[in-house]
Design an enzyme around this catalytic site. Sequence first.
Site, short mmCIF file in Angstrom:
data_model
loop_
_atom_site.label_atom_id
_atom_site.label_comp_id
_atom_site.label_asym_id
_atom_site.label_seq_id
_atom_site.Cartn_x
_atom_site.Cartn_y
_atom_site.Cartn_z
N ARG A 263 22.62 16.62 -24.47
CA ARG A 263 22.80 16.40 -25.62
C ARG A 263 23.99 17.13 -26.28
O ARG A 263 24.50 18.18 -25.53
CB ARG A 263 21.71 17.04 -26.50
CG ARG A 263 20.34 16.15 -26.10
CD ARG A 263 19.26 16.67 -26.65
NE ARG A 263 18.18 15.58 -26.60
CZ ARG A 263 16.93 15.99 -27.01
NH1 ARG A 263 16.48 16.86 -27.76
NH2 ARG A 263 15.77 14.89 -26.71
N THR A 264 24.64 16.64 -27.32
CA THR A 264 25.69 17.52 -28.00
C THR A 264 25.20 18.91 -28.43
O THR A 264 24.39 18.87 -29.26
CB THR A 264 26.44 16.60 -29.08
OG1 THR A 264 26.50 15.21 -28.70
CG2 THR A 264 27.71 17.12 -29.43
N GLN A 265 25.92 19.91 -27.69
CA GLN A 265 25.44 21.23 -28.03
C GLN A 265 26.51 21.88 -28.91
O GLN A 265 26.23 22.98 -29.39
CB GLN A 265 24.96 21.86 -27.02
CG GLN A 265 23.73 21.27 -26.14
CD GLN A 265 22.44 21.39 -27.15
OE1 GLN A 265 22.27 22.10 -28.28
NE2 GLN A 265 21.31 20.65 -26.88
N GLN A 266 27.54 21.20 -28.53
CA GLN A 266 28.83 21.80 -29.23
C GLN A 266 29.99 20.45 -29.24
O GLN A 266 30.06 19.93 -28.08
CB GLN A 266 29.19 23.05 -28.78
CG GLN A 266 29.68 22.80 -27.01
CD GLN A 266 30.16 23.98 -26.29
OE1 GLN A 266 30.73 25.17 -27.12
NE2 GLN A 266 29.91 24.37 -24.96
N TRP B 95 27.89 15.59 -34.08
CA TRP B 95 28.53 16.73 -34.42
C TRP B 95 29.53 16.63 -35.43
O TRP B 95 31.23 16.65 -34.79
CB TRP B 95 28.86 17.49 -33.12
CG TRP B 95 28.98 19.13 -33.58
CD1 TRP B 95 29.66 19.94 -34.21
CD2 TRP B 95 27.83 19.83 -33.13
NE1 TRP B 95 28.94 21.12 -34.26
CE2 TRP B 95 27.95 21.26 -33.64
CE3 TRP B 95 26.62 19.62 -32.38
CZ2 TRP B 95 27.00 22.33 -33.23
CZ3 TRP B 95 25.60 20.78 -31.94
CH2 TRP B 95 25.95 22.02 -32.62
#
Lengths: 267, 250
Positions: free
Chosen positions: A42-45, A150
């Site tokens: 998953r997009t964590q940053q 994000w």
Amino acid sequence: MDHFPTNWGRPRNDAFDAYNTYPFHVRPDNGPRDAFADNVQRTQQPIVTGTSVLALKYKDGIMMAADCLASYGSLARFKDIQRLHEVGKFTVIGASGDMSDYQYLQTTLDELLISEEITAADGHSLGPVEIHEYLSRLMYGRRSRLNPLWNSILVGGVKDGKSFLAYVDLLGTTYSSSTLATGYGAYIAQPLLRKAVEGREMDIDENEARKIMTDCLRVLFYRDARSLNKYQIATVTDSGVAISPSMELGTQWGFAEGIRGYGAQTQ
Amino acid sequence: MPGTPSIQRPTQHQFNPYSDNGGTILAIAGADFSIIAGDTRQSEGYNIQTRYAPKVFRLTDRAVLAVNGFAADGNMFVKKVKQRLEWYRHAHAKDMPLRAIARLIQTMLYAQRFFPYYVYNILGGIEEDGSGAVYSFDPVGSYERETCRAAGAAQSLVQPFLDNQVYFKNQVPPPGRAHPTHLPLRDVLDIVIDAFTSATERHIEVGDGLEMYIVLAKGRTLQGVEAAQEISARTDGERVFVLRRDLKKD
């Protein structure tokens, strides 16, 4: 084949587990399982990022601006990226944050437009209000599944003589105002925009709006290390969306000659 | 620590699905009216996101809901409450009574017990017996009926003021007389405005604008607060009005 008889439901005769003594919570779960579930990323940053987007309301509609840089950390990686995107005939969106998530959003919105306008062909078209509502529900839904897109996105447009300007971000937070700025621009450009625009939206013509925008972009270029002196400006008016080709910012560095450092260094 | 594995995982930056958008809300019930108010600033940290983002919403002609906390959750929650009320209207051909809305909100909040709406709710309006009522909730649905309640960023500034001015805490009545049980509309409005101007002075997340919703019981009139704009669907039952004031923008 599930080899655990306790999972087969009530037995036909009461010979096995007649009183349901096998506790539910220890029954093995042998249902189908996604073998890759643990490895889904998953997009964590954000990775490749765009910096501030600015927007304001003026006499004829709305104006939005963003520079053309997509950074990879502190590396100025891609220097000719379009961060302003036309959605339908009445709307423009601009995104900061992760550029791959933004490209996914562009695809999603283009598909939405195909199904809602071209396939339906019922004479109804999506305006900025609808695009913003759609985006905010999408973003809030993704954050609620802890799998956010994000981005901070500005949505602006004019439809039926009404101009609309609003913000949505990775948390699903939304708001609307006559001047908006994302990212670093919220700290540096937003005060300048408010001073120039707030309360006199209907007095500002396109030339003045462009001047306000380029002034803000210039200050951002001087102060934001993730920005670029190449930018685009989009306008949405009654006559539709217009996104400019990328342009160069005029900058003035002559003053740097006279600077001899800060603090104790005086020479 | 004994029993803990010696291998430490690297600390990961975890996505935080919540934020705090500041602002303050407040509601006071009178004998036959109630006032629900909130400022209109929406902020995140030291940033003012917008000077006008409403936190108070008309649900029916006799119920007004104020939401405060995480704005995205708040907007979604109000949207869902309004949808449930619309379904109720279609099913029963009448508006849901206030105490039923209060219970509905509690179940809707508790349904999200393990991923809560980060929202403090205050529901104000007119009860079926014609009395003014205020219900206050915590984010997971605990609620009670009260006479007055403040919530949000400046709760700790406003609630003591209300305790003193509405509940007459630490006040001694003149000899031979008692404190009034219910305050008149005009006095309550003044208390609300004073509460918000004071909170604006001392709290950075409060300011820009003030929206006060006035809900009147059937048959009662505004009596001297005629500047308020009516937003009720019908004028023969309970009525809802809005009154707007500027607050300092710094």
